[in-house]
Design a protein around this motif. Structure first.
Motif, PDB file in Angstrom:
ATOM      1  N   HIS A  83       0.402  -3.513 -10.136  1.00 56.12           N
ATOM      2  CA  HIS A  83      -0.701  -4.539 -10.607  1.00 56.12           C
ATOM      3  C   HIS A  83      -1.810  -3.748 -11.141  1.00 56.12           C
ATOM      4  CE1 HIS A  83       1.149  -7.723  -8.187  1.00 56.12           C
ATOM      5  NE2 HIS A  83       1.188  -7.293  -7.265  1.00 56.12           N
ATOM      6  N   ASN A  84      -2.682  -4.702 -11.605  1.00 51.55           N
ATOM      7  CA  ASN A  84      -3.976  -3.926 -12.067  1.00 51.55           C
ATOM      8  C   ASN A  84      -4.545  -3.179 -11.086  1.00 51.55           C
ATOM      9  OD1 ASN A  84      -3.598  -5.270 -14.583  1.00 51.55           O
ATOM     10  ND2 ASN A  84      -5.647  -6.016 -14.869  1.00 51.55           N
ATOM     11  N   GLY A  85      -5.179  -2.029 -11.433  1.00 47.96           N
ATOM     12  CA  GLY A  85      -5.962  -1.554 -10.378  1.00 47.96           C
ATOM     13  C   GLY A  85      -7.458  -2.159  -9.929  1.00 47.96           C
ATOM     14  N   PHE A  86      -8.114  -1.817  -8.550  1.00 49.89           N
ATOM     15  CA  PHE A  86      -9.139  -2.310  -8.390  1.00 49.89           C
ATOM     16  C   PHE A  86      -9.695  -1.468  -7.400  1.00 49.89           C
ATOM     17  CE2 PHE A  86      -6.152  -4.213  -5.744  1.00 49.89           C
ATOM     18  CZ  PHE A  86      -6.788  -4.340  -4.316  1.00 49.89           C
ATOM     19  N   MET A  87     -11.109  -1.642  -7.280  1.00 48.07           N
ATOM     20  CA  MET A  87     -11.788  -0.834  -6.109  1.00 48.07           C
ATOM     21  C   MET A  87     -12.511  -1.817  -5.348  1.00 48.07           C
ATOM     22  SD  MET A  87     -13.337   2.169  -8.572  1.00 48.07           S
ATOM     23  CE  MET A  87     -13.726   3.452  -7.386  1.00 48.07           C
TER      24      MET A  87
ATOM     25  N   ARG B 124      -5.599  -2.389 -16.471  1.00 49.83           N
ATOM     26  CA  ARG B 124      -4.246  -1.655 -16.193  1.00 49.83           C
ATOM     27  C   ARG B 124      -3.978  -0.328 -16.133  1.00 49.83           C
ATOM     28  NH1 ARG B 124      -1.217  -4.436 -21.421  1.00 49.83           N
ATOM     29  NH2 ARG B 124      -2.889  -3.061 -22.455  1.00 49.83           N
ATOM     30  N   LEU B 125      -3.162   0.074 -15.601  1.00 53.54           N
ATOM     31  CA  LEU B 125      -3.109   1.782 -15.158  1.00 53.54           C
ATOM     32  C   LEU B 125      -3.099   2.391 -16.318  1.00 53.54           C
ATOM     33  CD1 LEU B 125      -2.383   3.929 -13.222  1.00 53.54           C
ATOM     34  CD2 LEU B 125      -0.021   3.447 -13.503  1.00 53.54           C
ATOM     35  N   GLY B 126      -2.254   2.049 -17.484  1.00 53.81           N
ATOM     36  CA  GLY B 126      -2.123   2.810 -18.730  1.00 53.81           C
ATOM     37  C   GLY B 126      -3.367   2.867 -19.536  1.00 53.81           C
ATOM     38  N   ASP B 127      -4.062   1.727 -19.353  1.00 51.12           N
ATOM     39  CA  ASP B 127      -5.530   1.685 -20.065  1.00 51.12           C
ATOM     40  C   ASP B 127      -6.478   2.684 -19.385  1.00 51.12           C
ATOM     41  OD1 ASP B 127      -4.232  -0.215 -21.927  1.00 51.12           O
ATOM     42  OD2 ASP B 127      -4.759  -1.917 -20.671  1.00 51.12           O
TER      43      ASP B 127
ATOM     44  N   ALA C 276       8.879  -5.323 -16.689  1.00 50.50           N
ATOM     45  CA  ALA C 276       8.262  -5.780 -15.701  1.00 50.50           C
ATOM     46  C   ALA C 276       6.756  -6.297 -15.944  1.00 50.50           C
ATOM     47  CB  ALA C 276       8.184  -4.969 -14.466  1.00 50.50           C
ATOM     48  N   ALA C 277       6.307  -7.394 -15.772  1.00 50.47           N
ATOM     49  CA  ALA C 277       5.121  -7.963 -15.937  1.00 50.47           C
ATOM     50  C   ALA C 277       4.342  -8.093 -14.544  1.00 50.47           C
ATOM     51  CB  ALA C 277       5.041  -9.360 -16.633  1.00 50.47           C
ATOM     52  N   THR C 278       2.981  -7.683 -14.461  1.00 52.82           N
ATOM     53  CA  THR C 278       2.224  -7.666 -13.465  1.00 52.82           C
ATOM     54  C   THR C 278       1.076  -8.401 -13.610  1.00 52.82           C
ATOM     55  OG1 THR C 278       1.547  -5.426 -13.703  1.00 52.82           O
ATOM     56  CG2 THR C 278       3.512  -5.765 -12.282  1.00 52.82           C
TER      57      THR C 278
END
Length: 495
Positions: free
Chosen positions: A196-200, A350-353, A481-483
């Motif tokens: 999934h998208n990262g978060f803090m 997104r992780l790659g971004d 795969a879409a998250t």
């Protein structure tokens, strides 16, 4: 991919009869990790709770073997099963020059719980994909003995001593080789995980009770002490203010000029039976929902309603119910007002971004230069422990000219590299054509196993599955795969 073979002469059948059926097993297998945002939020909160206490408690994954496995030459040059291929990396790093090996921003640790409830970690890297959401690691860092996936699986790029500088990325879907998933065959010891998208988690915000009640993310009630005069002004807003004094305080009616109200926690049933208004035993405000960790929830013994498990959003909660108790204030009495607090999570994207993604390559010849990264931690067989697992390390050199066997783990065709990194480096990337300035290369393997080949009590070789056309098939499935985001723009938990 290996399959069980039956000698033709033994059964008197022709090769045509044994041709694979149209519905033969695929090269890949996939399993859900935590596809629901609520479950993903709960996993991240589990690891980050108490300033990352669970992260710091985790230990490196160890192979389920009492002895260090031995390498046996297969004599094969690892012939590819198709044409070689590469997909280019994506990067967020600025090119630079250095005589030392620059650590890529993409590498980090994966954390998970095994079936025994032990807190474990491995190494991993972000890898490029169309949805910028893919992590490459060892298959045994996602699948336990090929039977099932680990619990609470997360990836933290740039991890350092409980810190997540670029956020936490929770695994949604795992993809691996069919033979690892089905036979625990380490020739397929690799996995690609869509996250999934990262978060803090971090900031907190005080809000009104209505905002608190409507918020779907992390929240809690913090009592704040106030003066007697402040209490008298606040008492009209019953449910937000209360007092605490001697247990033998004399009861009084709510209309007594000196009376103050206390709150008494009761069961859900007692609260439901109480009347609404001002008076002894009447309802005290609205029920308060408290969010707990799973451990706190399991240990809770109070009168609040803890239900039978996590709610529909995956949160462990206790609902507290209160009634009124009116007393004369006396002397030693303190006054409190409720502060309703929201835990505001920040979406990192997104992780790659955020950290970029390494390239991917398959069907490449052996005996090529690679740079391998990982977080080694375990001691050598002789007990010496030169690595802490706190910071990433690296090895560089040419892979062996031939593939190797490891009978203990059904390995028939692994590539090897002379390297002294110990377990903890499992899952770390083997990068072809590593560009030290851009800090990118092409993932052509992931660390799978460790060996003391000269039997001197020191790890001297590591090995990886050979990335071939079947690996490319697995990667291609994961690539689509879409998250999604776990939290919204205001820190709210998304559905």
């Amino acid at each position: 991919m290996k399959r069980l073979l039956i000698p033709l002469a033994a059964v008197g059948l022709s090769a045509a009869v044994l041709a694979p059926p149209a519905n033969a097993a695929p090269n890949w297998a996939t399993d859900n990790l935590l596809p629901k945002p609520a479950d993903a939020y709960g996993a991240a909160a589990f690891w980050l709770d108490s300033n990352g206490a669970a992260l710091k408690k985790a230990t490196q994954y160890n192979l389920d073997s009492k002895q260090v496995p031995k390498l046996v030459s297969s004599g094969s040059k690892g012939a590819p099963d198709g044409k070689p291929g590469m997909t280019g990396p994506t990067t967020t790093a600025k090119a630079g020059a250095s005589k030392n090996v620059n650590l890529p921003k993409t590498i980090g640790k994966v954390f998970f719980l095994d079936s025994k409830g032990q807190y474990r970690w491995c190494s991993a890297t972000s890898i490029q994909s169309r949805n910028r959401n893919l992590v490459a690691t060892a298959g045994h860092c996602v699948y336990e003995h090929g039977d099932d996936v680990y619990q609470k699986w997360i990836f933290i790029p740039g991890y350092y001593q409980g810190r997540a500088p670029w956020g936490v990325y929770v695994g949604a879907y795992a993809f691996t080789a069919y033979d690892l998933d089905t036979y625990d065959d380490y020739d397929g010891d690799y996995a690609f995980v869509a996250v999934h998208n990262g978060f803090m988690l971090g900031a907190e915000k005080e809000v009104s009770f209505k905002e608190f009640k409507d918020f779907a993310g992390d929240k809690w009630v913090k009592p704040g002490e106030i003066s007697a005069s402040e209490f008298r002004k606040c008492v009209l807003n019953l449910g937000q203010c209360w007092s605490v004094g001697a247990k033998d305080a004399q009861l009084a009616g709510p209309d007594h000029p000196d009376a103050v109200v206390e709150k008494v926690e009761v069961s859900k049933q007692a609260y439901a039976a109480a009347r609404t208004g001002r008076g002894q035993g009447f309802k005290f405000g609205e029920p308060i929902v408290e969010h707990l960790t799973k451990t706190q929830w399991q240990a809770y013994k109070g009168p609040g309603d803890k239900g039978t498990g996590p709610d529909k959003r995956g949160n462990y909660t206790v609902i507290h119910y209160y009634t009124q108790k009116w007393v004369k204030p006396g002397t030693e009495r303190k006054y409190y007002q409720a502060h309703y607090i929201l835990g505001i999570a920040k979406d990192m994207g997104r992780l790659g971004d955020v950290v970029g993604g390494q390239g991917f390559s398959w069907n490449q010849p052996l005996n090529q230069p690679v740079t391998v990264f990982g977080y080694p931690s375990a001691p050598h067989p002789d007990g010496d422990r030169p690595f802490s697992g706190v910071t990433p390390k690296w090895c560089a050199g040419k892979t062996g000219t031939k593939s190797w066997q490891v009978n203990t783990f059904r390995v028939e065709t692994h590539q090897v590299l002379k390297c002294s990194m110990t377990p903890g480096a499992d899952g770390g990337p083997w990068l072809l054509k590593y560009n030290n300035g851009k800090r990118t290369g092409y993932v052509n393997g992931v660390t799978s196993m460790f060996y003391d080949n000269d039997e001197n009590g020191r790890i001297d070789y590591i090995s990886s599955a050979i990335f071939d056309g079947e690996t490319a098939d697995v990667y291609n499935k994961a690539n689509y795969a879409a998250t999604k985001s776990v939290v919204g723009p205001n820190g709210e938990l998304l559905k």
